[in-house]
Design an enzyme around this catalytic site. Structure first.
Site, PDB file in Angstrom:
ATOM      1  N   HIS A  54       0.717  -0.991  -0.004  1.00 44.96           N
ATOM      2  CA  HIS A  54      -0.075   0.171   0.048  1.00 44.96           C
ATOM      3  C   HIS A  54       0.900   1.111   0.095  1.00 44.96           C
ATOM      4  O   HIS A  54       1.335   1.666   0.919  1.00 44.96           O
ATOM      5  CB  HIS A  54      -1.022   0.032   1.245  1.00 44.96           C
ATOM      6  N   ALA A 135      -9.068  11.339   3.385  1.00 44.31           N
ATOM      7  CA  ALA A 135      -8.571  12.537   2.523  1.00 44.31           C
ATOM      8  C   ALA A 135      -9.027  12.031   1.258  1.00 44.31           C
ATOM      9  O   ALA A 135      -8.704  12.598   0.336  1.00 44.31           O
ATOM     10  CB  ALA A 135      -7.101  12.504   2.398  1.00 44.31           C
ATOM     11  N   HIS A 211      -5.077  -0.254   6.365  1.00 45.56           N
ATOM     12  CA  HIS A 211      -4.703   0.580   7.177  1.00 45.56           C
ATOM     13  C   HIS A 211      -5.667   0.648   8.639  1.00 45.56           C
ATOM     14  O   HIS A 211      -6.328   1.641   8.892  1.00 45.56           O
ATOM     15  CB  HIS A 211      -4.391   1.933   6.912  1.00 45.56           C
ATOM     16  N   ASN A 214      -7.150   3.444  11.206  1.00 44.05           N
ATOM     17  CA  ASN A 214      -7.312   4.508  10.366  1.00 44.05           C
ATOM     18  C   ASN A 214      -8.410   4.381   9.332  1.00 44.05           C
ATOM     19  O   ASN A 214      -8.226   3.317   8.469  1.00 44.05           O
ATOM     20  CB  ASN A 214      -6.048   4.907   9.875  1.00 44.05           C
ATOM     21  N   GLY A 244       4.406   5.355  13.953  1.00 44.50           N
ATOM     22  CA  GLY A 244       4.232   6.045  15.349  1.00 44.50           C
ATOM     23  C   GLY A 244       3.551   7.159  15.361  1.00 44.50           C
ATOM     24  O   GLY A 244       3.174   7.678  16.367  1.00 44.50           O
ATOM     25  N   ASP A 269       1.887   3.377   2.937  1.00 44.14           N
ATOM     26  CA  ASP A 269       0.877   4.266   2.823  1.00 44.14           C
ATOM     27  C   ASP A 269       1.547   5.728   2.410  1.00 44.14           C
ATOM     28  O   ASP A 269       0.854   6.817   2.542  1.00 44.14           O
ATOM     29  CB  ASP A 269      -0.197   4.670   3.768  1.00 44.14           C
ATOM     30  N   ALA A 306      -3.704  12.450   5.541  1.00 44.09           N
ATOM     31  CA  ALA A 306      -3.732  11.990   4.009  1.00 44.09           C
ATOM     32  C   ALA A 306      -2.597  11.087   3.574  1.00 44.09           C
ATOM     33  O   ALA A 306      -2.557  10.898   2.297  1.00 44.09           O
ATOM     34  CB  ALA A 306      -3.556  13.441   3.130  1.00 44.09           C
TER      35      ALA A 306
END
Length: 379
Positions: A54, A135, A211, A214, A244, A269, A306
């Site tokens: 990702h 985002a 993720h 999130n 982190g 990401d 984002a």
């Protein structure tokens, strides 16, 4: 070519060993010093190459840019952080942009490139939940459609291998079932699914989550949500951003404690701003973003995260040295686990005879000394 070290990661442990590389493969593994070595790395750690499933971009390039040379440059340079295989990842935009983006990846695969191997495309969106879009551009979010996805996959020449979607909006789970039956990993993300809805998503083809923590319903002891599903269903995969910042160090430790050593997947990401100088103007999905001093990208003028600029070798260090995740679980999360999730673990993710010679040499501080992509030195 024979490379050696007193610390080579084999069968879940460091041993003194030599790796014989022929035609891009690990042909054989010998005991340390058994043959004359072409490269002796002393006591530096030799581990499998990192797999980032990702990642939107780096070096000023974004997958949605649909520029062949930008993609080639990214693949050639990304081994500097130990990455040897990758899924270039789209972000939600209008159909013409997404079609061009996936067609560009297919074109580069066909015509050739150097560096990290493109294992396929991660198609993040446009089939997402509006509330948990993060985002992702709201104007481009769409209802899941098998027919539309077929068009995207046709443009990609079959290279879409992983899709992030909000399965609760997938009527009769038609797209999830179609993807699962046609070799595309279904990952639940940017989703408002309750625990019970998430379980039905898994029952109808989802095998991963995007993720974790999130872009999804959070954990509550009476409403477990998607995070609670990730904890409870231990034998589905789950990506996690290990900078982190996206998740507290304690949350990283909690996740790996629940998930174990076999199903957590570290991802970057990352955005186009990774490996770029501080400052500068960037966009994600056509919207302006800014990079903070913490390395996080946010929609300009907001606190909406984002994406990241995380280097994979630094992610491994954060997991092992700061989140106190056992080293084998941390390393598995960026090597064999993503390989298994993508069903390429017959040739990726391990240092063993018959596997691709995707190899990373690390200092004790996790700096990358050398990366071999299918046997070729990249640094």
């Amino acid at each position: 070519m024979i490379i050696q070290s007193s610390r080579v990661w084999v069968a879940g442990q460091f041993i003194p060993a030599q790796l014989e590389v022929e035609d891009g493969m690990i042909a054989r593994i010998y005991g340390y010093g058994e043959k004359t070595a072409d490269a002796d790395y002393g006591d530096k750690r030799i581990v499998p190459g990192f797999i980032d499933i990702h990642t939107h971009g780096a070096y000023g390039f974004d997958t949605n840019d649909a520029e062949p040379e930008g993609l080639r440059d990214w693949m050639k340079r990304i081994p500097e952080e130990g990455v040897t295989a990758i899924l270039p990842t789209t972000v939600t935009q209008m159909p013409d942009v997404l079609t061009a983006a996936v067609a560009n990846v297919a074109k580069v695969i066909e015509e050739g490139y150097e560096g990290a191997e493109i294992l396929g495309i991660h198609f993040e969106g446009p089939y997402l939940d509006m509330e948990y879009k993060g985002a992702q551009p709201p104007e481009a979010i769409a209802k899941p459609s098998v027919e539309q996805f077929k068009d995207y996959q046709k443009a990609a020449k079959g290279w879409i291998k992983y899709i992030t979607m909000a399965t609760e909006h997938d009527e009769d789970f038609a797209l999830a079932r179609y993807c699962n039956q046609n070799g595309v990993v279904v990952s639940m993300g940017h989703s408002s699914a309750a625990y019970e809805q998430a379980i039905m998503g898994i029952a109808n083809g989802a095998t991963s989550m995007t993720h974790v923590y999130n872009g999804m319903t959070s954990y509550h002891h009476r409403k477990p949500g998607l995070v609670g599903t990730a904890f409870r269903v231990r034998d589905i995969y789950g990506e996690i951003i290990c900078d982190g910042c996206h998740s507290h160090l304690a949350a990283l430790n909690n996740y790996f404690t629940a998930k174990g050593r076999d199903y957590a997947i570290m991802i970057s990401d990352s955005l186009r701003a990774k490996h770029c100088p501080p400052g500068g103007n960037y966009q994600l999905g056509g919207h302006d973003i800014e990079i903070g001093e913490d390395g996080l990208a946010r929609l300009k003028g907001t606190e909406t995260i984002a994406g990241s600029t995380l280097y994979m070798n630094r992610g491994l260090k954060i997991l092992a040295e700061q989140a106190m995740v056992p080293f084998d679980a941390a390393l598995n999360s960026c090597t064999i686990n993503p390989a298994r999730a993508l069903r390429v673990d017959d040739r990726k993710g391990r240092l063993a005879a018959g596997y691709d010679a995707d190899i990373v040499v690390l200092e004790d501080n996790y700096d990358v000394v050398q990366t071999y992509c299918r046997g070729k030195e990249m640094l």
